[in-house]
Design a protein around this motif. Structure first.
Motif, PDB file in Angstrom:
ATOM      1  N   TYR A   1      44.160  24.330  26.484  1.00 46.62           N
ATOM      2  CA  TYR A   1      44.961  24.389  25.248  1.00 46.62           C
ATOM      3  C   TYR A   1      44.199  23.850  24.033  1.00 46.62           C
ATOM      4  O   TYR A   1      44.726  23.795  22.938  1.00 46.62           O
ATOM      5  CB  TYR A   1      46.324  23.711  25.437  1.00 46.62           C
TER       6      TYR A   1
ATOM      7  N   GLU B   1      45.401  30.926  22.024  1.00 46.14           N
ATOM      8  CA  GLU B   1      46.764  31.444  22.082  1.00 46.14           C
ATOM      9  C   GLU B   1      46.944  32.500  23.173  1.00 46.14           C
ATOM     10  O   GLU B   1      47.969  32.540  23.846  1.00 46.14           O
ATOM     11  CB  GLU B   1      47.060  32.113  20.735  1.00 46.14           C
TER      12      GLU B   1
ATOM     13  N   GLU C   1      51.737  24.223  22.661  1.00 44.33           N
ATOM     14  CA  GLU C   1      50.956  25.122  21.808  1.00 44.33           C
ATOM     15  C   GLU C   1      49.486  24.770  21.834  1.00 44.33           C
ATOM     16  O   GLU C   1      49.110  23.686  22.250  1.00 44.33           O
ATOM     17  CB  GLU C   1      51.444  25.001  20.363  1.00 44.33           C
ATOM     18  N   ARG C   2      48.686  25.684  21.339  1.00 45.35           N
ATOM     19  CA  ARG C   2      47.246  25.434  21.250  1.00 45.35           C
ATOM     20  C   ARG C   2      46.956  24.256  20.325  1.00 45.35           C
ATOM     21  O   ARG C   2      47.670  24.035  19.359  1.00 45.35           O
ATOM     22  CB  ARG C   2      46.524  26.679  20.722  1.00 45.35           C
TER      23      ARG C   2
ATOM     24  N   ILE D   1      47.225  30.779  26.528  1.00 41.57           N
ATOM     25  CA  ILE D   1      48.471  30.004  26.625  1.00 41.57           C
ATOM     26  C   ILE D   1      49.682  30.931  26.783  1.00 41.57           C
ATOM     27  O   ILE D   1      50.548  30.707  27.638  1.00 41.57           O
ATOM     28  CB  ILE D   1      48.629  29.076  25.385  1.00 41.57           C
ATOM     29  N   ASP D   2      49.697  31.992  25.998  1.00 39.93           N
ATOM     30  CA  ASP D   2      50.821  32.949  26.098  1.00 39.93           C
ATOM     31  C   ASP D   2      50.876  33.561  27.499  1.00 39.93           C
ATOM     32  O   ASP D   2      51.946  33.724  28.083  1.00 39.93           O
ATOM     33  CB  ASP D   2      50.688  34.065  25.051  1.00 39.93           C
TER      34      ASP D   2
ATOM     35  N   ALA E   1      41.694  28.877  17.527  1.00 37.69           N
ATOM     36  CA  ALA E   1      43.156  28.920  17.638  1.00 37.69           C
ATOM     37  C   ALA E   1      43.671  30.244  18.205  1.00 37.69           C
ATOM     38  O   ALA E   1      44.411  30.271  19.196  1.00 37.69           O
ATOM     39  CB  ALA E   1      43.777  28.648  16.274  1.00 37.69           C
ATOM     40  N   ILE E   2      43.247  31.353  17.606  1.00 34.22           N
ATOM     41  CA  ILE E   2      43.828  32.638  18.036  1.00 34.22           C
ATOM     42  C   ILE E   2      43.305  33.093  19.400  1.00 34.22           C
ATOM     43  O   ILE E   2      43.903  33.944  20.044  1.00 34.22           O
ATOM     44  CB  ILE E   2      43.636  33.753  16.966  1.00 34.22           C
TER      45      ILE E   2
ATOM     46  N   LYS F   1      39.801  37.367  20.023  1.00 33.27           N
ATOM     47  CA  LYS F   1      41.226  37.461  20.377  1.00 33.27           C
ATOM     48  C   LYS F   1      41.542  38.820  21.007  1.00 33.27           C
ATOM     49  O   LYS F   1      42.166  38.907  22.070  1.00 33.27           O
ATOM     50  CB  LYS F   1      42.076  37.251  19.112  1.00 33.27           C
TER      51      LYS F   1
END
Ligand code: KG4
Ligand code: ZN
Length: 363
Positions: free
Chosen positions: A99, A108, A355-356, A111-112, A104-105, A47
């Motif tokens: 996505y 993100e 969202e993811r 996506i952000d 997950a992190i 991340k």
């Protein structure tokens, strides 16, 4: 239609600009060196590295679009200059982003960033499944539209990466049906774990490939081919790993480099042959003889030869990603899928609820 695509599902921070199937630029920052000492991908490190690199990777992709005047800019120039990407974004029609599935992190971060750019430059977002990207990777082209490779649906699509091992019936552009998958470890993950057991480092796939090329008898240990007799098309690799562990610890035989090499090679054979057995079964059951493959493990030459053998045996064909960078994670493949999604009118409708989906699978 020009698409800026972003991929951060695992340990590669990537961005690309594509036009249809043509890849006009592709920028990939691999985090392998950061994860190496941990023997696998550490989500929090991934991340942070994505966050640190994403802007630069996107700038690189935008600036290095083939046939554009600024192509020659070096990473250093891009990093040091505080130029605005606004002018480059004018040539972009849509933003595509992975996505899921993935960490997950890590997802993100991409996506952000996609949301931020979409808002700032008033673009629509195309949501892309990472596995669809790997499936399409064999059909990506360079900026001169090579290779010319017309689609000939249906395909038997094989996905073999560090996170997935799936046999998918690819019926039409956006129509996929999972026929079989691993019930535990993915093939790449199995190779990575085997490499760790043998003390060969991370990632395991390429190291084991190199070692296996040196051995005389590539299958001296004859590991079992798990699930070969099951009628379904699923696979399993975790038992193989346990067999390897005990064999490598066998105190009766003195440790020798040859033994280590033989173990690595036999393990690779067992993983690949297990996949080949189920692939042949899938072809037999469906009558679909044209194979397409994607995922990091497909970089392996031995595996490619085995797949060519299957194609010959069934009188079919096999297509591989045409350039090596398309085997491992990249954003170009995401951009290629996105083109067909945009044509089908698939866009993110509600930015807030987009969202993811770390466990995303084919629909
Ligand atoms: O597709 P990928 O980059 O990431 C995922 O989506 O998982 O695949 C990474 C995996 C790793 O497990 C790595 O060991 C394997 O692909 N790999 C290889 C080779 N190059 C990468 N496996 C076998 N032979 C290779 N040459
Ligand atoms: Zn992947």
């Amino acid at each position: 239609m020009r698409i800026l695509s972003i991929e951060t599902s695992c340990d590669e921070t990537a961005a690309a600009v594509t036009e249809g199937r043509k890849v006009l630029s592709s920028s990939v920052y691999s985090q392998i060196l950061l994860h190496k000492k941990w023997g696998g991908v550490v989500p929090s490190i991934a991340k942070k590295a994505h966050q640190e690199r994403i802007d630069l990777v996107i700038k690189e992709a935008l600036v290095r679009v083939k046939n554009s005047k600024s192509e020659a800019r070096s990473t250093k120039q891009i990093k040091n200059s505080n130029f605005d990407i606004r002018a480059y974004m004018k040539n972009i029609d849509f933003i595509a982003v992975t996505y899921g599935p993935g960490l997950a992190i890590a997802l993100e971060v991409g996506i952000d960033k996609a949301k931020e750019l979409a808002k700032k430059y008033n673009k629509k977002i195309i949501p892309v499944n990472h596995m669809e990207g790997h499936i399409y990777s064999s059909f990506a082209q360079n900026s001169m539209s090579n290779p010319v490779r017309p689609f000939g649906f249906p395909y038997m699509a094989l996905l073999v990466s560090g996170g997935h091992t799936e046999i998918v019936l690819w019926e039409d552009y956006l129509k996929f049906k999972v026929l079989g998958e691993t019930v535990d470890d993915a093939a790449g993950e199995a190779l990575d774990k085997a490499s760790k057991i043998l003390g060969l480092g991370y990632p395991g796939g390429p190291v084991i490939e190199r070692i296996a090329q040196k051995v005389e008898n590539r299958d001296i240990f004859k590991f079992p081919r798990p699930m070969r007799r099951s009628n379904d098309l699923n696979l399993s690799f975790s038992g193989l790993k346990t067999s390897l562990y005990y064999l490598s610890k066998d105190s009766n035989s003195m440790f020798k480099v040859e033994k280590l090499n033989d173990l690595a090679s036999s393990f690779q054979e067992a993983v690949f042959e297990s996949i080949i057995i189920k692939l042949k079964k899938a072809i037999e059951q469906t009558g679909v003889k044209n194979i397409t493959v994607g995922g990091g493990v497909v970089a392996n030459q031995r595996f490619r030869n085995l797949l060519r053998g299957v194609a010959k045996e069934v009188n079919g064909t096999v297509v591989f990603p045409p350039y090596k960078y398309l085997c491992t994670d990249n954003a170009a493949m995401i951009g290629v899928v996105a083109h067909y999604k945009a044509q089908a009118g698939i866009f993110v409708k509600n930015m807030k609820s987009f969202e993811r989906e770390p466990r995303l699978s084919f629909i």
